[in-house]
Motif scaffolding. Structure first.
Motif, mmCIF file in Angstrom:
data_model
loop_
_atom_site.group_PDB
_atom_site.id
_atom_site.type_symbol
_atom_site.label_atom_id
_atom_site.label_comp_id
_atom_site.label_asym_id
_atom_site.label_seq_id
_atom_site.Cartn_x
_atom_site.Cartn_y
_atom_site.Cartn_z
ATOM 1 N N PHE A 140 40.384 -41.183 -34.497
ATOM 2 C CA PHE A 140 38.985 -41.014 -34.099
ATOM 3 C C PHE A 140 38.104 -41.745 -35.100
ATOM 4 O O PHE A 140 38.108 -41.430 -36.283
ATOM 5 N N TYR A 141 37.380 -42.735 -34.596
ATOM 6 C CA TYR A 141 36.475 -43.524 -35.442
ATOM 7 C C TYR A 141 35.106 -43.578 -34.793
ATOM 8 O O TYR A 141 34.987 -43.716 -33.566
ATOM 9 N N PHE A 142 34.043 -43.457 -35.600
ATOM 10 C CA PHE A 142 32.690 -43.620 -35.074
ATOM 11 C C PHE A 142 31.793 -44.162 -36.176
ATOM 12 O O PHE A 142 32.062 -43.996 -37.370
ATOM 13 N N ALA A 143 30.718 -44.812 -35.757
ATOM 14 C CA ALA A 143 29.717 -45.345 -36.690
ATOM 15 C C ALA A 143 28.401 -45.465 -35.942
ATOM 16 O O ALA A 143 28.359 -45.988 -34.822
ATOM 17 N N VAL A 144 27.338 -44.964 -36.556
ATOM 18 C CA VAL A 144 25.999 -45.075 -35.976
ATOM 19 C C VAL A 144 25.451 -46.458 -36.313
ATOM 20 O O VAL A 144 25.286 -46.799 -37.478
ATOM 21 N N GLN A 145 25.197 -47.255 -35.280
ATOM 22 C CA GLN A 145 24.778 -48.638 -35.490
ATOM 23 C C GLN A 145 23.271 -48.762 -35.692
ATOM 24 O O GLN A 145 22.818 -49.626 -36.452
ATOM 25 N N SER A 146 22.491 -47.938 -35.025
ATOM 26 C CA SER A 146 21.034 -48.040 -35.153
ATOM 27 C C SER A 146 20.399 -46.740 -34.695
ATOM 28 O O SER A 146 21.013 -45.952 -33.971
ATOM 29 N N GLY A 147 19.165 -46.546 -35.144
ATOM 30 C CA GLY A 147 18.393 -45.389 -34.725
ATOM 31 C C GLY A 147 18.239 -44.345 -35.807
ATOM 32 O O GLY A 147 19.227 -43.932 -36.430
ATOM 33 N N GLY A 148 16.992 -43.923 -36.033
ATOM 34 C CA GLY A 148 16.726 -42.851 -36.989
ATOM 35 C C GLY A 148 17.204 -43.187 -38.381
ATOM 36 O O GLY A 148 16.987 -44.281 -38.898
ATOM 37 N N SER A 149 17.896 -42.223 -38.978
ATOM 38 C CA SER A 149 18.466 -42.407 -40.320
ATOM 39 C C SER A 149 19.940 -42.776 -40.257
ATOM 40 O O SER A 149 20.693 -42.555 -41.204
ATOM 41 N N PHE A 150 20.386 -43.312 -39.124
ATOM 42 C CA PHE A 150 21.780 -43.716 -38.905
ATOM 43 C C PHE A 150 22.741 -42.531 -39.080
ATOM 44 O O PHE A 150 23.855 -42.706 -39.594
ATOM 45 N N ASP A 151 22.359 -41.343 -38.644
ATOM 46 C CA ASP A 151 23.226 -40.177 -38.780
ATOM 47 C C ASP A 151 23.349 -39.452 -37.446
ATOM 48 O O ASP A 151 22.506 -39.598 -36.563
ATOM 49 N N ILE A 152 24.433 -38.694 -37.312
ATOM 50 C CA ILE A 152 24.728 -37.987 -36.069
ATOM 51 C C ILE A 152 25.586 -36.772 -36.391
ATOM 52 O O ILE A 152 26.308 -36.750 -37.393
ATOM 53 N N ASP A 153 25.509 -35.749 -35.550
ATOM 54 C CA ASP A 153 26.407 -34.601 -35.643
ATOM 55 C C ASP A 153 27.590 -34.822 -34.702
ATOM 56 O O ASP A 153 27.413 -35.342 -33.591
ATOM 57 N N TYR A 154 28.777 -34.428 -35.145
ATOM 58 C CA TYR A 154 29.959 -34.589 -34.292
ATOM 59 C C TYR A 154 30.828 -33.335 -34.350
ATOM 60 O O TYR A 154 30.745 -32.534 -35.289
ATOM 61 N N GLU A 155 31.665 -33.190 -33.323
ATOM 62 C CA GLU A 155 32.569 -32.040 -33.255
ATOM 63 C C GLU A 155 33.788 -32.415 -32.424
ATOM 64 O O GLU A 155 33.658 -33.030 -31.357
ATOM 65 N N VAL A 156 34.963 -32.075 -32.922
ATOM 66 C CA VAL A 156 36.224 -32.327 -32.228
ATOM 67 C C VAL A 156 36.861 -30.985 -31.878
ATOM 68 O O VAL A 156 37.073 -30.148 -32.763
ATOM 69 N N THR A 157 37.166 -30.806 -30.596
ATOM 70 C CA THR A 157 37.708 -29.536 -30.106
ATOM 71 C C THR A 157 39.051 -29.772 -29.441
ATOM 72 O O THR A 157 39.221 -30.752 -28.701
ATOM 73 N N GLY A 158 40.005 -28.879 -29.690
ATOM 74 C CA GLY A 158 41.328 -28.981 -29.103
ATOM 75 C C GLY A 158 41.381 -28.427 -27.693
ATOM 76 O O GLY A 158 40.403 -27.852 -27.187
ATOM 77 N N PRO A 159 42.537 -28.542 -27.022
ATOM 78 C CA PRO A 159 42.678 -28.015 -25.662
ATOM 79 C C PRO A 159 42.473 -26.502 -25.579
ATOM 80 O O PRO A 159 42.093 -25.984 -24.523
ATOM 81 N N ASP A 160 42.729 -25.781 -26.683
ATOM 82 C CA ASP A 160 42.557 -24.344 -26.682
ATOM 83 C C ASP A 160 41.122 -23.906 -26.988
ATOM 84 O O ASP A 160 40.830 -22.710 -27.052
ATOM 85 N N GLY A 161 40.226 -24.861 -27.208
ATOM 86 C CA GLY A 161 38.831 -24.543 -27.481
ATOM 87 C C GLY A 161 38.505 -24.371 -28.951
ATOM 88 O O GLY A 161 37.323 -24.172 -29.290
ATOM 89 N N ASN A 162 39.492 -24.431 -29.822
ATOM 90 C CA ASN A 162 39.235 -24.296 -31.256
ATOM 91 C C ASN A 162 38.713 -25.615 -31.833
ATOM 92 O O ASN A 162 39.158 -26.696 -31.445
ATOM 93 N N VAL A 163 37.788 -25.492 -32.782
ATOM 94 C CA VAL A 163 37.204 -26.675 -33.423
ATOM 95 C C VAL A 163 38.183 -27.212 -34.458
ATOM 96 O O VAL A 163 38.605 -26.499 -35.376
ATOM 97 N N ILE A 164 38.555 -28.475 -34.313
ATOM 98 C CA ILE A 164 39.476 -29.119 -35.243
ATOM 99 C C ILE A 164 38.729 -29.682 -36.442
ATOM 100 O O ILE A 164 39.148 -29.524 -37.588
#
Length: 209
Positions: A47-71
């Motif tokens: 899993f790779y991500f990068a904010v290219q433009s906008g605001g302060s170049f920051d974002i919130d992220y969350e990865v969830t498994g098939p069982d609904g638990n946050v990884i």
């Protein structure tokens, strides 16, 4: 033939990886989710991500498994590069949250890749020893790792370039706006001076009358 053997091995490596690379525009107060599906247990998920433009170049992220638990999750992150093992079979959800922004739109580059941990065996040629096949296999995997490093570096430099270009555009807009404000202030000051001079002359004439 050695060339056909290498080609088959590279095709075998490519067939074990399923990747998706996208650029998504997140408007203000938007939450967007994407999914990657594993068909076997213990598959690697990149899993790779990068904010290219906008605001302060920051974002919130969350990865969830098939069982609904946050990884994994994070707040106000500019970019991230993670690899984890998907122990369960099913859909893994990757969400980006821009609800912290009231008006700023953000462009996010991200990539999801699902890779089987099992190595693909190289088809052996008649008359070749297992040592030669093993050495060729190790060389191919080293090349694969080096290509992965080059790809990551390219993504990093692209992100830096986009952020710097966005900063330049933002600075250019500020300079233009500041120049326009200066011009308006000069015009207003000139008009005010003309008004004050005329007011004094009109007052002096009334005094003589």
């Amino acid at each position: 033939m050695k060339l056909s053997t290498i080609t088959c091995a590279l095709l075998g490596l490519a067939s074990e990886v399923a990747a998706t690379a996208l650029t998504y525009k997140l408007v203000a107060n938007e939450k967007a989710c994407f999914f990657a599906t594993t068909k076997k247990p213990n598959e690697k998920i990149a899993f790779y991500f990068a904010v290219q433009s906008g605001g302060s170049f920051d974002i919130d992220y969350e990865v969830t498994g098939p069982d609904g638990n946050v990884i994994m999750d994070g707040q106000k992150e500019r970019q991230g590069d993670f690899v984890f093992t998907g122990k369960q079979i099913g859909d893994y959800k990757f969400c980006f949250n821009n609800e912290m922004s009231t008006f700023a739109e953000k462009f996010v580059d991200f990539e999801l890749a699902v890779e089987d941990e099992a190595r693909v065996s190289i088809p052996s040629k008649q008359g070749s020893s297992p040592e030669q096949t093993s050495a060729l296999e190790e060389s191919l995997f080293k090349i694969s790792m080096q290509l992965s490093t080059v790809t990551r570096n390219q993504k990093y430099f692209r992100t830096r370039e986009n952020r710097n270009f966005s900063t330049v555009r933002s600075t250019e807009k500020r300079i233009v706006n500041f120049s326009l404000i200066q011009i308006l202030l000069v015009i207003a000051m000139g008009a005010l001076q003309v008004f004050i001079v005329r007011f004094f002359f009109q007052g002096a004439r009334k005094g003589y009358v």
